[in-house]
Scaffold this motif. Sequence first.
Motif, mmCIF file in Angstrom:
data_model
loop_
_atom_site.group_PDB
_atom_site.id
_atom_site.type_symbol
_atom_site.label_atom_id
_atom_site.label_comp_id
_atom_site.label_asym_id
_atom_site.label_seq_id
_atom_site.Cartn_x
_atom_site.Cartn_y
_atom_site.Cartn_z
ATOM 1 N N ASP A 1 0.872 -1.177 0.000
ATOM 2 C CA ASP A 1 0.000 0.000 0.000
ATOM 3 C C ASP A 1 0.907 1.224 0.000
ATOM 4 O O ASP A 1 1.234 1.787 1.038
ATOM 5 C CB ASP A 1 -0.903 -0.034 1.236
ATOM 6 N N LEU A 2 1.285 1.639 -1.208
ATOM 7 C CA LEU A 2 2.344 2.627 -1.382
ATOM 8 C C LEU A 2 1.764 4.001 -1.686
ATOM 9 O O LEU A 2 0.784 4.135 -2.416
ATOM 10 C CB LEU A 2 3.249 2.186 -2.529
ATOM 11 N N LYS A 3 2.385 5.020 -1.094
ATOM 12 C CA LYS A 3 2.067 6.399 -1.390
ATOM 13 C C LYS A 3 3.354 7.092 -1.841
ATOM 14 O O LYS A 3 4.416 6.838 -1.288
ATOM 15 C CB LYS A 3 1.532 7.146 -0.159
ATOM 16 N N ILE A 4 3.242 8.007 -2.816
ATOM 17 C CA ILE A 4 4.408 8.671 -3.389
ATOM 18 C C ILE A 4 4.225 10.180 -3.302
ATOM 19 O O ILE A 4 3.151 10.706 -3.561
ATOM 20 C CB ILE A 4 4.590 8.260 -4.871
ATOM 21 N N SER A 5 5.304 10.881 -2.971
ATOM 22 C CA SER A 5 5.304 12.341 -2.949
ATOM 23 C C SER A 5 5.332 12.895 -4.369
ATOM 24 O O SER A 5 6.117 12.453 -5.207
ATOM 25 C CB SER A 5 6.543 12.832 -2.178
ATOM 26 N N VAL A 6 4.470 13.898 -4.612
ATOM 27 C CA VAL A 6 4.507 14.581 -5.905
ATOM 28 C C VAL A 6 4.485 16.091 -5.687
ATOM 29 O O VAL A 6 3.889 16.585 -4.723
ATOM 30 C CB VAL A 6 3.333 14.172 -6.829
ATOM 31 N N ASP A 7 5.136 16.816 -6.615
ATOM 32 C CA ASP A 7 5.134 18.279 -6.488
ATOM 33 C C ASP A 7 5.288 19.000 -7.823
ATOM 34 O O ASP A 7 5.631 20.182 -7.854
ATOM 35 C CB ASP A 7 6.201 18.748 -5.494
ATOM 36 N N ASN B 1 11.949 25.482 1.822
ATOM 37 C CA ASN B 1 12.389 25.855 0.474
ATOM 38 C C ASN B 1 13.271 24.783 -0.149
ATOM 39 O O ASN B 1 14.316 25.070 -0.725
ATOM 40 C CB ASN B 1 13.102 27.218 0.477
ATOM 41 N N ARG B 2 12.804 23.551 0.007
ATOM 42 C CA ARG B 2 13.479 22.411 -0.616
ATOM 43 C C ARG B 2 12.520 21.916 -1.703
ATOM 44 O O ARG B 2 12.346 22.592 -2.701
ATOM 45 C CB ARG B 2 13.811 21.364 0.456
ATOM 46 N N CYS B 3 11.888 20.797 -1.522
ATOM 47 C CA CYS B 3 10.880 20.343 -2.473
ATOM 48 C C CYS B 3 9.493 20.812 -2.021
ATOM 49 O O CYS B 3 9.289 21.180 -0.871
ATOM 50 C CB CYS B 3 10.896 18.816 -2.579
ATOM 51 N N GLY B 4 8.546 20.758 -2.948
ATOM 52 C CA GLY B 4 7.171 21.082 -2.599
ATOM 53 C C GLY B 4 6.620 22.265 -3.375
ATOM 54 O O GLY B 4 7.336 23.232 -3.637
ATOM 55 N N VAL B 5 5.338 22.183 -3.740
ATOM 56 C CA VAL B 5 4.658 23.321 -4.354
ATOM 57 C C VAL B 5 4.314 24.324 -3.263
ATOM 58 O O VAL B 5 4.308 23.990 -2.066
ATOM 59 C CB VAL B 5 3.370 22.884 -5.081
ATOM 60 N N GLU B 6 4.005 25.533 -3.649
ATOM 61 C CA GLU B 6 3.584 26.523 -2.669
ATOM 62 C C GLU B 6 2.169 26.192 -2.192
ATOM 63 O O GLU B 6 1.370 25.630 -2.936
ATOM 64 C CB GLU B 6 3.649 27.928 -3.267
ATOM 65 N N PRO B 7 1.858 26.523 -0.947
ATOM 66 C CA PRO B 7 0.540 26.179 -0.394
ATOM 67 C C PRO B 7 -0.591 26.896 -1.129
ATOM 68 O O PRO B 7 -0.398 27.947 -1.748
ATOM 69 C CB PRO B 7 0.634 26.667 1.057
ATOM 70 N N GLY B 8 -1.779 26.328 -1.020
ATOM 71 C CA GLY B 8 -2.964 26.987 -1.547
ATOM 72 C C GLY B 8 -3.191 26.724 -3.022
ATOM 73 O O GLY B 8 -3.388 25.588 -3.444
ATOM 74 N N LYS B 9 -3.137 27.774 -3.842
ATOM 75 C CA LYS B 9 -3.508 27.676 -5.253
ATOM 76 C C LYS B 9 -2.648 26.687 -6.024
ATOM 77 O O LYS B 9 -3.148 25.937 -6.866
ATOM 78 C CB LYS B 9 -3.432 29.060 -5.903
#
Length: 368
Positions: free
Chosen positions: A104-110, A140-148
């Motif tokens: 039951d795998l989950k993967i990070s996406v951005d 300020n590493r990986c990840g989209v900005e919050p919200g929109k």
Amino acid sequence: MNSFHQVDTPSLLLDIGKLKSNINRMSGFAKDHGLKLRPHIKTHKSVKIAKLQLESGAVGITTAKIEEAIVMASEGIKDILIAYPISSPEKIKRVIELLNKGVDLKISVDSLEQIKLLQKELEATPHTLEVWIKVNSGLNRCGVEPGKAALKLAQAVLFLSHLRVGGIFTHAGHSYGAASKEKIEEIALAEASAVVESAEACEKAGIPILVRSVGSTPTYEISGKVEGITEVRPGNAVFFDAIQVGLGVAARADCALTVLSSVVGVYEDRIVLDAGSKTLCLDKGAHGLDSVKGYGYILGYPELKIDRLSEEHGVVVFDEKPTLKLNDKVRIIPNHACTVVNQFDEYTVVEGDRVVDTWKVDARGKRK
């Protein structure tokens, strides 16, 4: 062998009583606040410890890399989040292998490009992969900005037949450089806000977000209390270390992990230990922390400072010469437990002074 004093050095000592107390602290916090617990195993890299965490109430585990997930899955651990962006075809094929085995795998996406690559490789399979959107909460590493931006990515996933959004998460790793408890709290609240804001934006657009996950050891007991958060993912909290002590998150008495080292040289102005950079690592905190002095804390000798390291030597300085002599042994609380564990094949498990077992560091060296 009855006493750890007979163990050859350098060795990794694990106090089983403190370990279990730290595990219970994590699971107790989660239970008390109605949260799920998904600890990060990159700290300990041990199947045995991961299973102790699951027995204590964790719903699954978090890994940094696919190879860590493969090791854990091979020992029957099936609910796994890989909290790292995966996009190369070679790595996605290994993700598919885990799915084929019922993990039951989950993967990070951005990013849009990443989810398209995942979709392309999955189209030849019967699998629908659960993805968690990573948002940036200040590291300020990986990840989209919050919200929109998070909403835009979630909407894009809806058009991909082999992906589905399962959660939104973040990691406030910059808390490791916090100069005060007030700053830790500020970071923790921003961490929770980034996740909740993003989840609420998605749900207003008709996209349900079942998991809202936060994770840094210095912050999880603050951010986990914020309304809307459903899960916490502490890693280092299983052991604690000198950085966590410097942050005020734990006391030295809570630190379950120490390095056993021997005195190999005594001189007028220094003592040399057999724990160098290949043991203790050149780590004073990835994001800077003024309260961490030297390259580890020598228990029972607060006047000593591990001033410099070469590969196999730790050079200790002092204002007043201690009574330590050749072949004496000391225990060192490492600055950063996660990196130090990765240097060893096994833990020497102790209860007080007594050696009770050895446990493998099953996933050491996994970089892919």
